[in-house]
Structure formats: C-alpha cells, structure tokens
Design an enzyme around this catalytic site. Structure first.
Site, mmCIF file in Angstrom:
data_model
loop_
_atom_site.group_PDB
_atom_site.id
_atom_site.type_symbol
_atom_site.label_atom_id
_atom_site.label_comp_id
_atom_site.label_asym_id
_atom_site.label_seq_id
_atom_site.Cartn_x
_atom_site.Cartn_y
_atom_site.Cartn_z
ATOM 1 N N ALA A 537 0.822 -1.197 0.000
ATOM 2 C CA ALA A 537 0.000 0.000 0.000
ATOM 3 C C ALA A 537 0.859 1.251 0.000
ATOM 4 O O ALA A 537 0.394 2.325 -0.335
ATOM 5 C CB ALA A 537 -0.895 -0.004 1.226
ATOM 6 N N ASP A 653 -1.047 -2.111 8.468
ATOM 7 C CA ASP A 653 -1.147 -2.918 7.248
ATOM 8 C C ASP A 653 -0.536 -4.291 7.476
ATOM 9 O O ASP A 653 0.280 -4.762 6.692
ATOM 10 C CB ASP A 653 -0.471 -2.186 6.078
ATOM 11 C CG ASP A 653 -0.924 -2.735 4.726
ATOM 12 O OD1 ASP A 653 -1.929 -3.484 4.685
ATOM 13 O OD2 ASP A 653 -0.269 -2.436 3.709
#
Ligand SMILES: *[C@@H]1O[C@H](CO)[C@@H](O)[C@H](O)[C@H]1NC(C)=O
Ligand SMILES: *[C@@H]1O[C@H](CO)[C@@H](O)[C@H](O)[C@H]1NC(C)=O
Ligand SMILES: *[C@@H]1O[C@H](CO)[C@@H](O)[C@H](O)[C@H]1NC(C)=O
Ligand SMILES: *[C@@H]1O[C@H](CO)[C@@H](O)[C@H](O)[C@H]1NC(C)=O
Ligand SMILES: *[C@@H]1O[C@H](CO)[C@@H](O)[C@H](O)[C@H]1NC(C)=O
Ligand SMILES: *[C@@H]1O[C@H](CO)[C@@H](O)[C@H](O)[C@H]1NC(C)=O
Length: 821
Positions: A537, A653
C-alpha cells in the site's frame, strides 16, 4: 541544502524537454527506425508509444487492470476508452500478459521482439525466414503496423496480416486465416471462438469443442456465408467505407450483413467477442458528441439461438445453462434454480445440480419435484414426445421416469421429455422463442432441498463491502507520478556521471548508523529499478546491490514511497530516524533512506525467503509446526511495536505480504512506521484508509478512533490464514475466510478448515485454540479484542482461551462504507 534539489529539478526539466524533442524526431510520420524500443511502465504518463501520423492509432504497452500485467497492443488513441485492436498474441505467460518493465525493441533481424525485465523473450514478429533485414517499422492512420526492409515497398510483416480478434477498415483476411476471440474481456489468451475463411472459400464462425478426446482441436460452425463452389470466396474484405464482405472468385461480393452504415465521419471496428458474437461498431470521431461505440450489426442474429452444425456441444453457454440476450446483443448465461456453475470462475460454462440427481433402479418415493421455468427452453436433447397431454400428465410422465431431467410443455399440448445434460438452453425476455410455441420448462429437482449449505453461507457474502473498500483503497493508492524520478532516469542515461559509483562511501552517515543515499546511488544499486520484489500500500520495493568499499556487495530492498504526507524534509527525516531506532528480531532492519526533493525512498536489509503469503499459500503447505512458530513470532514483533518502543507504533497494514521470512525462516515484519510517516494526522476519513482489503478492521469505515486494535484485527485474519493455509479473500472460490472459520467453529466442524492437513488434524486441540484466538482478534467491536500482549500469552499457552462470541453480531459492512462514500 534546500536550494540544491530544486536547481537539479530545473536542470532535469530542461533535459526532459530535450528528450521529448529527440523522441518525436525519431518517429516521423509513423516511421520507426530499427533500434527504437518501448517499455511497459506503471505510470501511464511515462509509457511512451509510437503514434500514427494523425495520432488516431498508437502502438505500445497497455496495462490490463484486473490481471496486473501489460499487453503489447495497437489501439484507437483519440477516443476515451482507447479500445485495443491488435495485441501480441500467444505470449508465453499464463495470462498472456507481461510484467511491468517489459520492453519491445525493433530489431533488424527479427522485427519486434518482446522481452521481460529479466531479458526473457516472450514474443516476436514471425518474419518469413528468407526475408531481408528490417530497416524500419511504420504505423499508419489505418491502424496497421508494418515492417519494411531497405529496398522493398512490400512489408515483411504487418499486424493486418496477423489479426487477433479485430478487423479494421482496409484490412482483409486471406484463405486459411482466422480471427480468434480472447478468453475473456481482460484475458488476452486465445478463447474458443474463431472467424475462419476456409480452404473451400466458406467463411464460418467456429466454436471449439473442448469435450472431445481428439488429438487435435475440433471446431463446430455456428454461422457461415456458404460462399463455396462453384464460385468460392477468395478473401474477406473490410473496405474503406465499412462494408464487410466475402469476395468470390467471379468478383461478386457477399456481404456478411446487409445493413446501412453510418455515413458520418466515424471510426469502425469489427470484433469477434470472447462470447462468440461477431459485431461491427462505429464511434464518432468528435469527442464531445460521442456516445462511445455504437453497434451497427452482429452475427449471428441471436447467439442464444445458435446451434452448432450437428446440434451437439454448446455455443454461447455451457450444458444445463440458460442463455438470454442482453440489449447489447451479447449473451448472458445463468444456471437454473438449484443449479450452480461447475467452475465458479466461468460464468459461460456448464452448470451442475446442487442436489443428488435421480438415479434409475432406486425407488422413487416422491423425493423429486418439478420447478417451472417460464419462457425457457432447451430445444435439443428430447428423447420422448407425448402428444395431447395436459400439464398434469406431462409432469407425472417426467416424475415417473428416472431418465427424465426436464419436460417442455407448450400450448399445443405436446410434452417433450429431455435428458441430461441439457443443451442450448435459452430464455427470451420478450416471450419470443426459438421454439415458436408458447412454452415453458419443468425441471426436475430434489424435493425441499433448498438448504443453507456452508458454501452458501460464506460464499459471496460481504462481497459488496469488500468491493467498495477495495475501490476506495485503490483510489488512494493510485500510482503517483514519479516525475522527478523519470526525469532523473533519462538524465542519467543521457549523461553518465563517472563519479557516481553507487559506493556507500559517498553517502553521509547520520546518527544511529542510518545512511543517507542519493537518488543516483539507489538508481545504480537497483539497476534502474529493474527487479521488483513486491508492492504494498505504500509503494513498490526493488532489489538492489550496494557496493561496499572493498569490492564486496550487500543485497538490499529499496522501497519507493508512493506518497509522502510530510511536506517538510525534516519531519520525514525524523520519522525515518524513529523507525531506524527500532530493532527486534522479528522486524526488518532499516539501513538508510533517500530524501532528495520529491524522491523519498527507504532502504532495508534484504530478507531472502520471500513473503509469508508465498510461504503459506504454496503447495505442499508448510508444516504445522513452522506455522505455529511463525504465528507466535509475528505476535511478538507486533507486541514490540505496540508496547515496547519509545513511541507506540501502529502498523496499520499487517498482512502476509508484509511479513518476510529470513534465512532461518523466522518472520520479519516490514513496513512498520510507514503509516505514521505517510499520514501524519490520523484523521481517518475514508481517503486515509490504510491497509489492505480483507485485513482492514471495520472501524476504518466508522467514525471510531483508530487504535492498536486495528493491528490485532489484521493479525487475527492472518492467524486464521496461517492455521488454514487459505487466503483471507479467495475470489476464485468466493470464500471469505473469517466468515467460514467462524461458521466451522460454531458448527464444530473445524476439520473442514484444515482438510487433508494431517499434521494439523493430529493436533486438533491446538488448532481449535488458535482458531479461537483468531476469532477473538477479529471481533468487530475493538474493545472486545484482546491486546497483543494477551494474544501472545494465549498463543504461548500462558493464558487461558475462552470461547469467543460471534465476531460479527451486527451486520456492519452493509451500512458502513456506503454512508462513507
Ligand atoms: C510527413 O507527411 C506529410 C504529409 O504526407 C508530408 O508532407 C511530410 O513531408 C512528411 N514528412 C517527412 C519528414 O517525411
Ligand atoms: C485457423 O483455425 C483453424 C480451426 O478452425 C485451424 O485449423 C487453423 O490452423 C487456424 N489457422 C491459423 C492461421 O491460425
Ligand atoms: C458469381 O458466382 C455466384 C455464385 O456461383 C453467382 O450466383 C453469381 O451470379 C456470379 N456472378 C457473376 C457476375 O458471375
Ligand atoms: C465498399 O463496398 C461496398 C459494397 O460492395 C461498395 O458499395 C463501396 O463502394 C465500397 N467502398 C469502397 C471505398 O470501395
Ligand atoms: C468505456 O468502457 C466502459 C467499460 O467497458 C464502458 O462502461 C463505457 O461505456 C465506455 N465508454 C465509452 C464512451 O465507450
Ligand atoms: C422409500 O419407501 C420405502 C417403502 O416405503 C422405504 O423403505 C424407503 O426407505 C424409502 N426410501 C427413501 C429414500 O425415502
């Protein structure tokens, strides 16, 4: 310091302009000299193309979104959708696509040559062996790319002579040639349909019959022009004004379809779609007035009604499936009630019964019933006909007959009994039917077996929110323009600085042994960002080699951050320093960073054994022992981030792609600290959602504060993946793992989760313990989740694990993201 990068940017901008001028001088009037090349680049702005003189068509690489690869193609370049008209076919990869960084080069000996970043060749233009050497390529305003030798006006090779699924005006097709459909709209491998001009001059649409055992492919025609003897067809012509016809040997023209064409100034294309429909479309050239591609005609007239010549096999939809024609004249396939797709990914494939079908020789105790399907018929596969029956008798005839799969009954009181598999099923929206009678079908199913099977339970559920979440996430992680990087790259190629050796010695050492790299050093170290290790990401990671003073090398991972929240260089540096201070045996070590103008990169030690994702989802699966150990070690790493650093670090994440395995197969968490670095104020509007679909805690979608419990949630999902060796979201099998895991836990069927994993089955007590911990972690309510210390204690067996409650007591996902968007 602050002034230097800007002056460099300025310099590069000037150089970039020069490069552009040079580029456009190289390609004049669509003519491409030998030696030119194009490469597949993530940021579309920088993937250059070869344009035709007017710019109507371009040749280059196109990114195909769902498959994450590139295809070398020619497309309409001036229309918004940039429709592809030709692509390098039969590329030797599973998706027919090539990775980012692939290159096509115009060579003298083999024409176009397509290679991937490792130099492996995937495709080349197949030149005739005796041909001279290529001197140039030419892309015309008709959309044709040709290769010429020095002394001939006849091309050695042209894209028009090697068509894929599309024909353009002025293109023609000789005897023996084919158009081939794609496998799917976005899968560029060859599909099962062909448009073939046969040796007998007959033009046919053919469908591949995949069910034969013949050693060569067997095709059935489902449309033909019958242009055979005595005056056979010689070629298929698509002329300038848009007429498509077969030219007979006595010069008469047999149009494929005789309909008036749009007379306006339009683009035209004829395409053999992946579903077997051959269609002509027009598109106005003015951008403003454009409605996109407008249908001019299709053949066959109604593909749902198309039957292969021998009335065997299938054309548009698989066995037992029902075809209906959409407004676009394209087929849609659906399984009948109580039937489902044999291959869930192939909506055009066969359907199977969700119940046990009736077998002969068993007593029939009223266990089957007939369901009525209106406006539906399977016009083939009759084995019995009953005249002058009423519906009641027709029903009973089928119920009493173990061979009968369905009956079609019509207003003419004729009852047709059909057997499995049912073929050429069709449903007409307007009552019109292949079978001209007013009829309906009664299909035999097991009585009252409308069960809520586990597969129904977790299949497809929550998919909507996932899609919404996914698209939100995609939106935020858009590939950022590395303008500066690209400029610098060109600059470097143009003018190599001999003093830039990529040697660490030239970097300034700062406190804590973190090194500051220049962009040039990292460019050199990664070989122009050649080998991609992965992407997350936060950006893309590349492999690199840093030369040490004494001629030895150390392998590193260089992460290009794809967006940086801090405007301020100092903040960036401070944040990186904080990350640099964190050392734990289950965390990836930071080596240094680059902070030059807009160039923000982080250099990590290289971890050799890939990601946990690759490890878990490979087959044969890793040992249960290893998986348990890894799960515990990851928990310790996260615990360290949450509780043992000077400042709490929320990872945001956690997922198997962000866990790497070192030389001892110990897990190392990467990317920690980046969430903070890249998003200083954690005001969690949706645009700031970090994380990855399937692992994102629900509070991201709500107006709740983001706490370390988001990591606990993601860890819980990952723990279940580690136990089951299954992905959190398996789009292929349409499995949402957390749903399924809780279902199995609740129904005391945990062995379903670890089918044929003998080691785990032997250790069922521990499996259950881990699943329970996982379910505690994925509680929708953050307060219900344990903290990482407690998780670690439960995993290690120090703390007791109580029975978890239902993790999703209220259906949040249906409301959450919708109201946010
Ligand atoms: C490019 O094409 C135009 C129009 O055909 C022509 O006038 C021009 O001379 C061509 N340029 C070159 C460099 O060949
Ligand atoms: C065209 O398709 C037919 C099958 O219909 C196949 O036999 C033939 O080899 C194909 N020809 C080419 C040039 O691909
Ligand atoms: C050409 O051949 C077709 C088919 O044999 C025939 O119908 C047609 O009349 C012929 N036309 C001419 C001009 O000979
Ligand atoms: C294309 O073919 C049609 C039908 O045969 C004909 O009327 C038309 O004049 C042709 N157009 C060109 C430009 O040759
Ligand atoms: C562009 O393609 C998309 C997806 O195929 C389609 O929905 C849209 O209508 C197209 N737009 C135009 C202008 O053709
Ligand atoms: C069918 O009926 C017979 C006799 O009534 C009975 O013995 C048998 O178990 C029944 N079978 C089923 C599948 O219900």
């Amino acid at each position: 310091m602050g002034f230097l990068p800007w002056s460099i940017i300025h310099l590069f901008l000037l150089l970039q302009l020069q490069t552009l001028v040079v580029l456009s001088q190289n390609i004049i009037n669509g003519s491409v000299p030998v030696g030119e090349s194009l490469s597949a680049s993530e940021s579309q702005q920088f993937s250059s193309t070869w344009r035709s003189p007017s710019g109507d068509f371009a040749l280059g690489f196109r990114k195909i979104i769902p498959n994450d690869g590139f295809t070398l193609s020619i497309w309409f370049d001036k229309i918004p959708n940039k429709t592809i008209v030709w692509h390098a076919q039969e590329v030797s990869t599973t998706t027919g696509l090539v990775p980012a960084g692939s290159k096509v080069t115009l060579t003298a000996d083999r024409g176009l040559v397509l290679t991937d970043p490792r130099g492996h060749q995937h495709w080349s233009s197949s030149l005739p062996t005796s041909s001279g050497s290529v001197s140039r390529g030419l892309i015309t305003d008709a959309g044709k790319f040709s290769l010429f030798s020095q002394d001939s006006k006849v091309p050695l090779w042209s894209s028009f002579d090697h068509p894929t699924d599309t024909l353009l005006p002025t293109q023609s097709m000789e005897i023996g040639k084919n158009l081939s459909s794609r496998l799917r709209e976005t899968n560029f491998k060859k599909g099962k349909f062909r448009l073939h001009l046969g040796d007998d001059g007959n033009l046919q649409l053919l469908v591949l019959n995949s069910k034969t055992l013949a050693d060569r492919d067997v095709y059935f025609p489902y449309f033909k022009t019958d242009t055979k003897e005595p005056n056979p067809g010689t070629r298929l012509v698509f002329n300038q004004s848009g007429n498509i016809y077969v030219l007979r040997d006595n010069s008469t023209r047999v149009p494929i379809k005789d309909v008036p064409l749009p007379s306006k100034d339009v683009y035209l294309r004829a395409v053999l779609h992946f579903d077997g429909v051959f269609a002509l479309y027009s598109h106005s050239k003015g951008q403003v007035s454009s409605n996109g591609w407008e249908l001019v005609w299709v053949v066959p007239e109604n593909i749902c009604w198309s039957i292969s010549e021998l009335a065997v096999g299938t054309v548009a939809c698989g066995f037992n499936s029902i075809c209906s024609l959409e407004d676009t004249q394209r087929p849609k396939c659906q399984c009948p009630e109580r039937f489902s797709l044999l291959d869930a990914n192939d909506e055009y494939g066969d359907c199977k019964a969700d119940f046990e079908m009736q077998m002969c020789g068993q007593r029939n105790n009223n266990t089957y019933e007939l369901i009525r399907l209106d406006r539906t018929n399977w016009p083939y596969g009759d084995y019995q006909m009953y005249n002058d029956y009423d519906e009641e008798r027709c029903r009973n005839a089928c119920l009493d007959d173990c061979f009968c799969a369905a009956v079609v009954f019509g207003d003419d009181r004729v009852c047709w009994a059909k057997k499995f598999p049912l073929s050429y099923g069709q449903r007409s929206p307007n009552g019109q039917n292949y079978d001209t009678r007013d009829s309906y079908t009664l299909i035999k199913v097991l009585k009252g077996a409308a069960t809520d099977t586990p597969s129904d339970r977790y299949r497809g559920k929550d998919k909507d929110w996932l899609i919404i979440a996914g698209s939100v996430l995609l939106g935020t992680s858009a590939f950022v323009n590395f303008i500066f990087l690209a400029l610098y790259g060109r600059f470097k190629k143009a003018k190599k600085n001999p003093n830039q050796g990529g040697v660490i010695g030239s970097a300034t050492a700062v406190e804590l042994n973190l090194r500051v790299f220049t962009y040039g050093e990292l460019l050199e170290a990664t070989g122009d960002f050649m080998e991609e290790l992965g992407r997350g990401a936060f950006g893309i990671v590349y492999k690199g080699f840093l030369k040490l003073g004494n001629d030895s090398e150390v392998t590193v991972a260089v992460k290009k951050l794809d967006r940086v929240a801090q405007e301020n260089e100092k903040d960036f540096k401070n944040e990186v320093k904080v990350i640099g201070q964190i050392h734990h045996k289950n965390l990836v070590r930071l080596i240094g960073f680059c902070n030059e103008g807009k160039c923000r990169m982080i250099v990590y030690e290289f971890i050799p054994h890939g990601t946990l994702a690759d490890f878990l989802f490979r087959r044969p699966r890793p040992s249960w022992e290893d998986r348990r150990r890894i799960a515990i070690e990851i928990a310790r790493g996260i615990l360290y981030l949450h509780e043992e650093c000077t400042e709490q670090i929320i990872h945001c994440d956690i997922k198997p792609q962000n866990i790497l395995l070192d030389e001892f197969y110990s897990p190392r968490i990467s990317d920690f600290g980046l969430a903070k670095l890249l998003m200083m104020n954690q005001t969690h509007t949706l645009t700031n959602i970090r994380g990855t679909k399937g692992y994102v805690a629900p509070e991201w979608f709500r107006n709740n504060p983001i706490t370390s419990k988001v990591d606990v949630y993601s860890y819980g999902v990952m723990l279940l993946e580690t136990v089951c060796c299954k992905k959190a979201v398996d789009l292929e099998d349409e499995v949402i793992l957390i749903d399924w895991a809780y279902y199995c836990y609740q129904n005391r069927s945990l062995d379903d989760l670890i089918k044929d994993d003998l080691e785990a089955i032997d250790d069922m007590v521990m499996v259950e313990r881990y699943v329970k911990i996982g379910i505690w972690c994925i509680q929708e309510e953050p307060k219900m989740r344990p903290n990482m210390r407690h998780v670690t204690q439960m995993l290690e067996g120090v703390a007791q694990v109580h029975d978890p409650p239902n993790p999703f007591p209220y259906s949040t996902f249906s409301s959450g993201p919708v109201s946010c968007v």
